[in-house]
Design an enzyme around this catalytic site. Structure first.
Site, PDB file in Angstrom:
ATOM      1  N   SER A  10       0.958  -1.307  -0.397  1.00 27.39           N
ATOM      2  CA  SER A  10      -0.385  -0.002   0.307  1.00 27.39           C
ATOM      3  C   SER A  10       0.921   1.448   0.024  1.00 27.39           C
ATOM      4  CB  SER A  10      -0.709  -0.323   1.800  1.00 27.39           C
ATOM      5  OG  SER A  10      -0.074  -0.459   2.222  1.00 27.39           O
ATOM      6  N   PRO A  12       3.778   4.297  -1.618  1.00 24.20           N
ATOM      7  CA  PRO A  12       4.146   3.951  -2.739  1.00 24.20           C
ATOM      8  C   PRO A  12       5.743   4.396  -2.901  1.00 24.20           C
ATOM      9  CG  PRO A  12       2.316   5.964  -1.595  1.00 24.20           C
ATOM     10  CD  PRO A  12       2.927   4.912  -1.206  1.00 24.20           C
ATOM     11  N   ASP A  73       8.591  -6.504   3.400  1.00 23.99           N
ATOM     12  CA  ASP A  73       8.119  -6.650   5.038  1.00 23.99           C
ATOM     13  C   ASP A  73       9.233  -5.971   5.571  1.00 23.99           C
ATOM     14  OD1 ASP A  73       5.642  -7.673   4.829  1.00 23.99           O
ATOM     15  OD2 ASP A  73       5.571  -6.423   6.992  1.00 23.99           O
ATOM     16  N   GLY A 158       7.330   7.290   5.239  1.00 19.32           N
ATOM     17  CA  GLY A 158       8.101   6.474   6.317  1.00 19.32           C
ATOM     18  C   GLY A 158       8.764   7.439   6.797  1.00 19.32           C
TER      19      GLY A 158
HETATM   20  P1  ITT Z   1       3.153  -2.073   2.866  1.00 17.43           P
HETATM   21  O1  ITT Z   1       1.280  -2.379   2.423  1.00 17.43           O
HETATM   22  O2  ITT Z   1       3.836  -2.867   2.265  1.00 17.43           O
HETATM   23  O3  ITT Z   1       3.187  -3.595   4.182  1.00 17.43           O
HETATM   24  P2  ITT Z   1       3.819  -0.504   4.948  1.00 17.43           P
HETATM   25  O4  ITT Z   1       4.209   0.810   4.157  1.00 17.43           O
HETATM   26  O5  ITT Z   1       2.920  -0.491   5.818  1.00 17.43           O
HETATM   27  O6  ITT Z   1       3.905  -0.502   3.211  1.00 17.43           O
HETATM   28  P3  ITT Z   1       6.362  -2.279   6.433  1.00 17.43           P
HETATM   29  O7  ITT Z   1       5.202  -2.586   7.069  1.00 17.43           O
HETATM   30  O8  ITT Z   1       6.753  -2.619   5.179  1.00 17.43           O
HETATM   31  O9  ITT Z   1       5.356  -0.946   5.035  1.00 17.43           O
HETATM   32  O10 ITT Z   1       7.515  -0.683   6.441  1.00 17.43           O
HETATM   33  C1  ITT Z   1       7.181  -0.767   8.267  1.00 17.43           C
HETATM   34  C2  ITT Z   1       7.274   1.057   8.350  1.00 17.43           C
HETATM   35  O11 ITT Z   1       9.087   1.095   8.329  1.00 17.43           O
HETATM   36  C3  ITT Z   1       6.959   1.863   7.883  1.00 17.43           C
HETATM   37  O12 ITT Z   1       5.908   3.266   8.568  1.00 17.43           O
HETATM   38  C4  ITT Z   1       7.441   2.440   6.654  1.00 17.43           C
HETATM   39  O13 ITT Z   1       7.339   3.870   6.135  1.00 17.43           O
HETATM   40  C5  ITT Z   1       8.529   2.320   7.566  1.00 17.43           C
HETATM   41  N1  ITT Z   1       9.945   1.693   6.208  1.00 17.43           N
HETATM   42  C6  ITT Z   1       9.738   0.418   6.134  1.00 17.43           C
HETATM   43  N2  ITT Z   1      11.269   1.097   4.645  1.00 17.43           N
HETATM   44  C7  ITT Z   1      11.347   2.316   4.523  1.00 17.43           C
HETATM   45  C8  ITT Z   1      12.681   2.916   3.914  1.00 17.43           C
HETATM   46  O14 ITT Z   1      12.861   2.585   2.935  1.00 17.43           O
HETATM   47  N3  ITT Z   1      11.718   3.791   4.148  1.00 17.43           N
HETATM   48  C9  ITT Z   1      11.483   4.954   5.527  1.00 17.43           C
HETATM   49  N4  ITT Z   1      10.758   4.204   6.237  1.00 17.43           N
HETATM   50  C10 ITT Z   1      10.778   2.792   5.837  1.00 17.43           C
END
Ligand code: ITT
Length: 216
Positions: A10, A12, A73, A158
């Site tokens: 979900s 982008p 993930d 994130g």
């Molecule tokens: P999905 O739908 O793919 O699960 P998500 O954003 O919930 O999307 P994750 O659970 O894998 O993805 O990520 C956990 C958190 O870590 C989420 O708040 C992400 O924004 C953050 N995160 C993961 N990879 C990151 C990155 O490369 N840079 C910054 N934040 C990251």
């Protein structure tokens, strides 16, 4: 002909980074959109278990039975907090956000004067799981670094505004904290650098690379 990889996410930002990696290799990344509630994320302290469970569930939503589908993930693991937020990274980001996380760490100096280690050390971890139509491949990636003391905004998503990667050596491998290398953000968090710079350090790129090496 370009091969399509359906990416169940979900986020982008993840889609854009995956396309950056797969594009030059002749793959197109498409977002796999499923009905709300169709995928149940299991309670687990292992990113790998979560990714594999989601991938198994995603197979039921593919446009064709031989299509390739991927899940990835990731999370932020802070050493001084015993790896928290880790698998709870999404929840923590949605609730207290980057600013709240920095507040949790205000008591930590960036360097321990006695042991000379960075007390704000943290790392991003990623597990990418891909179903290639016949078997499941898994790739792991890690990006070591530390938490900035202030927010750097403009790029990424994130936790990027607060995550500063360790410098890399000539072979693209992370150097010990405090060592300067030829590849560096010069103390800038990922939020302050372009996507292609983040890509050189990225946990996601490393996980995807490991996964693609296994493709027949
Ligand atoms: P999905 O739908 O793919 O699960 P998500 O954003 O919930 O999307 P994750 O659970 O894998 O993805 O990520 C956990 C958190 O870590 C989420 O708040 C992400 O924004 C953050 N995160 C993961 N990879 C990151 C990155 O490369 N840079 C910054 N934040 C990251």
């Amino acid at each position: 002909m370009e091969a399509t990889v359906w990416f169940l996410t979900s986020n982008p930002g993840k889609l854009e980074e995956a396309q950056l990696h797969f594009g030059p290799l002749g793959y197109t990344i498409e977002q796999l959109v499923v009905p709300e509630g169709a995928i149940v994320e299991p309670q687990s302290d292992s990113l790998q278990d979560i990714a594999i469970s989601k991938l198994e569930q995603a197979k039921a939503h593919l446009p064709s039975s031989d299509a390739m589908v991927m899940v990835e993930d990731s999370g932020l693991f802070i050493n001084a907090l015993d790896g928290f937020p880790g698998v709870y990274s999404s929840y923590v980001h949605e609730t207290i956000g980057c600013q709240g996380l920095l507040r949790l760490l205000t008591h930590l100096e960036s360097e321990d004067p006695v042991q000379h280690k960075n007390l704000r050390a943290a790392s991003y971890h990623a597990v990418a799981a891909l179903w290639d139509g016949k078997s499941m491949l898994v790739g792991l990636g890690e990006c070591p670094g530390s938490l900035a003391s202030e927010i750097h905004e403009g790029h990424g998503f994130g936790y990027d505004p607060v995550f500063v990667p360790l410098d890399l050596d000539d072979f693209g491998q992370p150097l010990p904290a405090g060592e300067l290398g030829p590849t560096s953000t010069h103390g800038m968090a990922f939020g302050g650098v372009e996507i292609d710079v983040k890509h050189r350090f990225s946990h996601r790129r490393r996980a995807l690379e490991q996964l693609l090496e296994q493709l027949p």
